[in-house]
Every structure is written in C-alpha cells, then in structure tokens.
Design a protein around this motif. Structure first.
Motif, PDB file in Angstrom:
ATOM      1  N   LYS A   7       6.489 -47.246 -13.125  1.00 30.01           N
ATOM      2  CA  LYS A   7       7.144 -48.055 -12.234  1.00 30.01           C
ATOM      3  C   LYS A   7       6.670 -47.704 -10.757  1.00 30.01           C
ATOM      4  CE  LYS A   7      10.581 -49.189 -15.099  1.00 30.01           C
ATOM      5  NZ  LYS A   7      12.145 -49.640 -15.565  1.00 30.01           N
TER       6      LYS A   7
ATOM      7  N   THR B 232       2.864 -52.689  -7.071  1.00 26.46           N
ATOM      8  CA  THR B 232       2.761 -54.059  -6.933  1.00 26.46           C
ATOM      9  C   THR B 232       2.901 -54.611  -8.333  1.00 26.46           C
ATOM     10  OG1 THR B 232       0.435 -54.056  -6.967  1.00 26.46           O
ATOM     11  CG2 THR B 232       1.415 -54.354  -4.811  1.00 26.46           C
ATOM     12  N   LYS B 233       3.294 -55.771  -8.685  1.00 24.22           N
ATOM     13  CA  LYS B 233       3.496 -56.303 -10.065  1.00 24.22           C
ATOM     14  C   LYS B 233       2.089 -56.799 -10.311  1.00 24.22           C
ATOM     15  CE  LYS B 233       7.825 -55.944 -10.522  1.00 24.22           C
ATOM     16  NZ  LYS B 233       8.534 -54.820 -11.421  1.00 24.22           N
TER      17      LYS B 233
END
Length: 114
Positions: free
Chosen positions: A76, A113-114
């Motif tokens: 994460k 960033t996703k």
C-alpha cells in the motif's frame, strides 16, 4: 489477432511505470558508482542490516520491486525515498546521490497511486 494473444496478460500502466522507474534507478546507481558489478550474497530483514544502503537497493529492493511489478502485487505504501533521504540528505548532503534520491521518491509516488 492470434488465439494465444487473448491469453497474454498485458502489463498494467502502473507496472510499466514501476519497471521504467526501476530501470532509471539502476542506471543512476551505475552512473554515480553506487552499483557493484559483483555484489556479495547476504540475507537481511531490513535495510539497516545490509552491508550498505546501496547494496540493499541493488540486491534486495530492486529485485523485490521488479518481482512485484511482474506479479502486479504492490504494498500500500513505499518509503524507499525516505530511507534514501536518511542516507544521503539528513545530517550531511551527498551531492552525487541527489538524483537517485529524487528517483526513489518518484518510485514511492507511483506505488501510492491506485
């Protein structure tokens, strides 16, 4: 389109960005003389146990990050830029490492960033 093409897994944009950034980190380490042509083998639990931060980057961080990009399995968060800051820009500045420090911070941003 060949039938096998539909089974090929295309790499995500994030994986491509991670791989490109790792290539840039490796190139910069070589450019500034932080890359060892024949690094020693070692096992560590964290970067503080490594013979040097540079060897940890080369032998632990980069291979693990490349594996994560290939598998598209990311943590994460990443704080390798902060670790580098502690090494190269905390009590004294290591001028030749500033571009490397920037690249590692950019790596952290990509991971977040996703």
């Amino acid at each position: 389109m060949k039938i096998f093409d539909i089974f090929k897994k295309t790499r995500s944009e994030k994986s491509q960005r991670v791989t490109t950034k790792l290539d840039e980190v490796e190139s910069e380490m070589k450019r500034i003389g932080f890359w060892s042509p024949s690094p020693p083998e070692f096992k560590v639990n964290n970067y503080l146990e490594a013979p040097s931060f540079e060897l940890w980057l080369q032998c632990v961080f980069i291979p693990n990050a490349r594996k994560a990009a290939k598998e598209e399995s990311y943590p994460k968060d990443s704080q390798v830029g902060q670790m580098a800051m502690r090494q190269y820009d905390y009590h004294s500045v290591v001028e030749e490492a500033q571009a490397l420090l920037q690249l590692l911070n950019e790596f952290d941003s990509i991971i977040r960033t996703k």
